[in-house]
Enzyme design. Structure first.
Site, short mmCIF file in Angstrom:
data_model
loop_
_atom_site.label_atom_id
_atom_site.label_comp_id
_atom_site.label_asym_id
_atom_site.label_seq_id
_atom_site.Cartn_x
_atom_site.Cartn_y
_atom_site.Cartn_z
N ASP A 287 0.28 5.37 0.51
CA ASP A 287 -0.77 6.26 1.02
C ASP A 287 -0.43 7.74 0.96
O ASP A 287 0.65 8.16 1.38
CB ASP A 287 -1.05 5.97 2.51
CG ASP A 287 -1.69 4.63 2.75
OD1 ASP A 287 -2.25 4.06 1.81
OD2 ASP A 287 -1.64 4.17 3.90
N GLU B 203 0.84 -1.20 0.00
CA GLU B 203 0.00 0.00 0.00
C GLU B 203 0.88 1.25 0.00
O GLU B 203 1.92 1.29 0.66
CB GLU B 203 -0.92 0.01 1.22
CG GLU B 203 -1.90 1.15 1.27
CD GLU B 203 -2.93 0.99 2.39
OE1 GLU B 203 -3.38 -0.15 2.60
OE2 GLU B 203 -3.26 1.98 3.06
N GLU C 73 -2.59 10.67 2.88
CA GLU C 73 -3.72 10.97 3.76
C GLU C 73 -3.64 12.44 4.16
O GLU C 73 -2.66 12.88 4.76
CB GLU C 73 -3.69 10.08 5.01
CG GLU C 73 -3.94 8.61 4.71
CD GLU C 73 -3.85 7.74 5.94
OE1 GLU C 73 -4.83 7.06 6.27
OE2 GLU C 73 -2.78 7.75 6.59
#
Length: 331
Positions: free
Chosen positions: A152, A150, A154
């Site tokens: 990311d 993953e 955010e």
């Protein structure tokens, strides 16, 4: 995407930073000079190429397009709603969307295909005003249970007048907890800005408007995991996370300000779709595998140092409370 741990602690200096500054002007001058050099180079090449060579070049580009997804994406063609379709509105003929968060639900969407290596980017306008407790996420995920990969972005909401914080994280073979946080040097709710993830066999780079804010290198030679075997989809969500998102959970969401809106447009995916043509992901001729993209160039490296020196507010590599022994990829 998992909920992030409570880091840094409320007493940490996450909210105490110098005034927001912009990238040094010389970075843009250098980039513009390089751009002019490339234009002159291409003009010279065009003059020197005869029609036969030009035809061969066009045929090569056409052949490459058959195995690599490299076109502007639209929401209808390339994405699907994964969570609360009533809270995702298509605008501008489907080329842009509005995500909505209220007390009943957040929302999310995902690409219809997964990709193995390449570059993905979106233009996003984040939640304006008092957005404390909200999280707008843009990420890639292999969607596997135990050994997921993953990458990311955010975006952590804030109280009005405070800088917006972007948190990045990297999961490789199921291991994550590699958070870094940067205060953005502009208001990301005032207009659209481009957020990109470049992923090849050599490194992963997170970009904000072509400024690299994070680089995660392939250190497999040192026995460290690197995401290179599992295709990943492209995801985005808008959700409530006031137990950790803003100042470690001290700042709660103010539902009187709801609904909260985030906007997306100019979806761009260039990579090897999976399942797809055999050998695409390992093809060294894919543009993102070229020598130009195997490391940061001089201009990018200077911008990267500027971000880390003036806008980074948290780095797991230096958090001795979590990691008394420095993680090996940080050395």
């Amino acid at each position: 995407m998992q909920q992030s741990p409570s880091l840094p602690s409320p007493s940490s200096p996450i909210s105490i930073k110098p005034p927001i500054t912009s990238p040094p002007p010389e970075l843009y001058f250098q980039h513009f000079s390089f751009f002019l050099f490339r234009i002159n180079l291409y003009q010279t090449m065009a003059i020197s190429l005869n029609y036969t060579a030009l035809s061969l070049l066009l045929l090569h580009l056409l052949a490459s397009s058959l195995s690599v997804s490299a076109r502007p994406a639209t929401f209808l063609q390339d994405f699907r709603v994964t969570w609360s379709d009533s809270h995702i509105k298509q605008i501008e003929g489907g080329s842009a969307i509005q995500l909505i968060l209220d007390q009943t639900s957040g929302c999310g969407f995902a690409s219809k295909s997964k990709y193995l290596f390449g570059r993905v980017s979106m233009k996003i306008k984040l939640v304006p005003g008092d957005s404390a407790g909200t999280v707008t996420a843009f990420y890639m995920n292999s969607d596997t249970d135990t050994v997921r990969d993953e990458l990311d972005f955010e975006f952590l909401g804030n109280r009005s007048g405070q800088p917006y914080t972007v948190q990045t994280n990297v999961y490789a073979h199921g291991k994550g907890d590699r958070e870094q946080r940067v205060n953005l040097w502009f208001d990301p709710a005032a207009d659209f800005h481009t957020y990109s993830i470049m992923w090849n066999h050599h490194h992963v780079v997170f970009y904000v408007d072509e400024v690299p804010i994070r680089e995660y290198k392939n250190n497999e030679a040192r026995g460290l995991p690197y995401p290179k075997f599992q295709p990943m989809g492209v995801y985005s969500t808008l959700w409530e996370a006031d137990d950790w998102a803003t100042r470690g959970g001290l700042e709660k969401i103010d539902w009187s300000k709801a609904p909260f809106f985030a906007y997306y447009k100019d979806f761009d995916i260039e990579g090897c779709p999976a399942p797809g043509p055999a050998g695409c992901a390992g093809n060294p001729n894919n543009w993102w595998e070229g020598s130009t993209y195997q490391q940061l160039n001089a201009i990018e490296a200077k911008r990267y140092r500027w971000v880390r020196m003036t806008h980074m507010i948290y780095d797991y590599c230096t958090d001795k409370s979590r990691y008394p022994v420095t993680p090996p990829e940080c050395i």
